[in-house]
Write a protein that holds these residues in place. Structure first.
Motif, short mmCIF file in Angstrom:
data_model
loop_
_atom_site.label_atom_id
_atom_site.label_comp_id
_atom_site.label_asym_id
_atom_site.label_seq_id
_atom_site.Cartn_x
_atom_site.Cartn_y
_atom_site.Cartn_z
N PHE A 78 4.17 -14.53 -17.94
CA PHE A 78 5.15 -13.78 -18.73
C PHE A 78 5.95 -12.77 -17.91
N PHE A 79 5.52 -12.45 -16.71
CA PHE A 79 6.24 -11.47 -15.89
C PHE A 79 5.89 -11.68 -14.43
N SER A 80 6.65 -11.00 -13.57
CA SER A 80 6.41 -11.06 -12.12
C SER A 80 5.90 -9.71 -11.63
N LEU A 81 5.02 -9.75 -10.65
CA LEU A 81 4.41 -8.55 -10.09
C LEU A 81 4.82 -8.43 -8.64
N GLN A 82 5.18 -7.21 -8.22
CA GLN A 82 5.55 -6.96 -6.83
C GLN A 82 4.47 -6.09 -6.18
N PRO A 83 3.51 -6.72 -5.49
CA PRO A 83 2.38 -5.97 -4.91
C PRO A 83 2.80 -4.91 -3.90
N SER A 84 3.96 -5.09 -3.24
CA SER A 84 4.38 -4.09 -2.26
C SER A 84 4.63 -2.73 -2.89
N GLU A 85 5.00 -2.70 -4.18
CA GLU A 85 5.16 -1.43 -4.88
C GLU A 85 3.80 -0.74 -5.04
N PHE A 86 2.79 -1.51 -5.41
CA PHE A 86 1.45 -0.95 -5.59
C PHE A 86 0.81 -0.59 -4.25
N ALA A 87 1.29 -1.21 -3.17
CA ALA A 87 0.77 -0.90 -1.84
C ALA A 87 1.04 0.54 -1.46
N LYS A 88 2.16 1.10 -1.96
CA LYS A 88 2.48 2.51 -1.66
C LYS A 88 1.44 3.44 -2.27
N LEU A 89 1.04 3.15 -3.53
CA LEU A 89 0.00 3.95 -4.15
C LEU A 89 -1.33 3.75 -3.44
N ALA A 90 -1.63 2.51 -3.07
CA ALA A 90 -2.89 2.23 -2.38
C ALA A 90 -2.98 3.01 -1.07
N LEU A 91 -1.88 3.05 -0.33
CA LEU A 91 -1.87 3.79 0.94
C LEU A 91 -2.00 5.29 0.71
N ILE A 92 -1.33 5.81 -0.30
CA ILE A 92 -1.42 7.24 -0.60
C ILE A 92 -2.84 7.60 -1.03
N PHE A 93 -3.44 6.78 -1.91
CA PHE A 93 -4.79 7.05 -2.39
C PHE A 93 -5.80 7.05 -1.24
N ILE A 94 -5.77 6.00 -0.43
CA ILE A 94 -6.78 5.86 0.62
C ILE A 94 -6.58 6.93 1.70
N SER A 95 -5.33 7.26 2.01
CA SER A 95 -5.05 8.28 3.03
C SER A 95 -5.49 9.65 2.55
N ALA A 96 -5.19 9.98 1.28
CA ALA A 96 -5.61 11.26 0.72
C ALA A 96 -7.13 11.38 0.68
N SER A 97 -7.79 10.28 0.35
CA SER A 97 -9.25 10.27 0.30
C SER A 97 -9.86 10.51 1.68
N ILE A 98 -9.30 9.86 2.69
CA ILE A 98 -9.81 10.02 4.07
C ILE A 98 -9.59 11.44 4.56
N LEU A 99 -8.39 11.98 4.37
CA LEU A 99 -8.09 13.33 4.83
C LEU A 99 -8.91 14.39 4.09
N HIS A 100 -9.21 14.10 2.82
CA HIS A 100 -10.06 15.02 2.05
C HIS A 100 -11.51 14.98 2.55
N LYS A 101 -11.98 13.79 2.86
CA LYS A 101 -13.37 13.63 3.31
C LYS A 101 -13.57 14.25 4.69
N TYR A 102 -12.59 14.09 5.56
CA TYR A 102 -12.70 14.63 6.92
C TYR A 102 -11.72 15.78 7.11
N ASP A 103 -11.67 16.68 6.12
CA ASP A 103 -10.68 17.75 6.14
C ASP A 103 -10.99 18.75 7.26
N LYS A 104 -10.06 18.87 8.19
CA LYS A 104 -10.19 19.81 9.31
C LYS A 104 -8.84 20.45 9.58
N LEU A 105 -8.85 21.46 10.41
CA LEU A 105 -7.61 22.18 10.72
C LEU A 105 -6.61 21.26 11.42
#
Length: 341
Positions: A78-105
């Protein structure tokens, strides 16, 4: 709300009846997602397991499309999905999680390694079928590296390495580009020389923007849009339709609205108490800034035209859902920005 309203008006003019109804459906779903996320706790929803699962699903879809003739869209019943749009959120989520876990100066080698380990597969898989979105992902990744605090020595070394690679590899990159990608660069440099071919899109976009004058020609009165001189007027060139119908004043209001939106998101990023929320808001603010800059910059000929939708004004279900979800997360972070828990 202003940008969504502008998007509805723009698609009512640029899209056909069925496409406009689909766009209204996507906006309705987007508002539900936005309010659902805004009223929830982003720290609980975006746990490490959920982020990793989301990343794996998006990467899997991108790999599937890359293996099937480098397609951009996953065509469902019924519709088309563009995974590259969701890739931006995936990159933001995973990057924020990593930087939060290893938060340093300052960004250490371990954190940089994890960022690169998760960013590179997404960037490469997206760039295979969509170089424009791949550049946005690369810019988001670089922005995260910079905001994490790069030591000056490492920054100077990275800049020198990038310049050296550009000098060595640069002359060969032109041959690696696809024909339509080379055509965009050539059209950007000299559109008049290719007025009936690769420069047609650039010239028609400029004509449409210029025809709007100060006040515009009026709703559904744009000649370039009505006479179908604008290719992809409902997606890539949606801003040209808006500028022609609403003029310099209307176009300026949209640009100002994007500026306010980005500034507010980045302001919230500075106010959020936990580093995870800070990095999430920062990444989302950069995403909106890049998308607006690349799309509008291409239409007014300060950048090559790219197949990057303008948030809220361009047609596209994936784009709307991603952008509304992103704003929902920012609002959730804003609600908790004075909380110490």
């Amino acid at each position: 709300m202003f940008l969504v309203g502008a998007g509805v008006l723009n698609q009512a003019s640029a899209s056909s009846g069925i496409m406009f109804k689909k766009q209204l459906l996507w906006f309705s779903l987007g508002w539900i997602i936005l309010f659902g996320l805004a009223l929830s706790d982003y720290q609980k929803i975006l746990s490490e397991k959920i982020i990793l699962a989301f990343y794996i699903v998006v990467a899997g879809l991108l790999l599937f499309l890359a293996l099937h003739h480098h397609q951009r869209w996953l065509k469902l019943k019924f519709f088309s999905l563009q995974p590259s749009e969701f890739a931006k959120l995936a990159l933001i989520f995973i990057s924020a999680s990593i930087l939060h876990k290893y938060d340093k100066l300052n960004l250490d080698l371990k954190t940089f390694g994890w960022l690169t380990f998760f960013a590179c597969p997404l960037i490469l898989l997206v760039a295979v079928g969509d170089l424009d979105q791949g550049l946005i992902l690369s810019s988001i990744y670089i922005s995260f590296v910079l905001v994490a605090g790069v030591p000056k020595r490492l920054l100077i070394f990275g800049a020198a390495l990038a310049i050296a690679l550009g000098i060595i590899v640069g002359p060969h990159l032109w041959n690696l580009l696809k024909p339509y990608q080379r055509a965009r660069v050539e059209a950007f440099i000299n559109p008049e020389a290719f007025a009936l071919s690769r420069g047609y899109q650039v010239i028609q976009a400029l004509i449409a923007v210029g025809s709007g004058g100060i006040k515009g020609l009026g709703f559904k009165e744009g000649l370039s849009s009505r006479l179908n001189y604008l290719p992809e007027k409902h997606t890539d060139l949606a801003f040209a339709v808006w500028a022609e119908e609403w003029g310099f004043i209307g176009a300026s209001l949209v640009v100002i609205a994007f500026g306010i939106l980005v500034c507010q998101v980045l302001k919230i990023a500075t106010q959020v108490r936990d580093s995870f929320g800070k990095y999430l808001c920062y990444g989302i603010g950069i995403m909106f800034f890049l998308e607006a800059l690349i799309n509008i910059g291409g239409i007014i000929h300060i950048l090559p035209i790219a197949s990057v939708p303008l948030p809220f004004l361009s047609y596209g279900g994936s784009s709307i859902l991603v952008n509304m979800a992103a704003l929902g997360i920012v609002l959730s972070a804003s609600r908790k920005r004075y909380s110490f828990r």
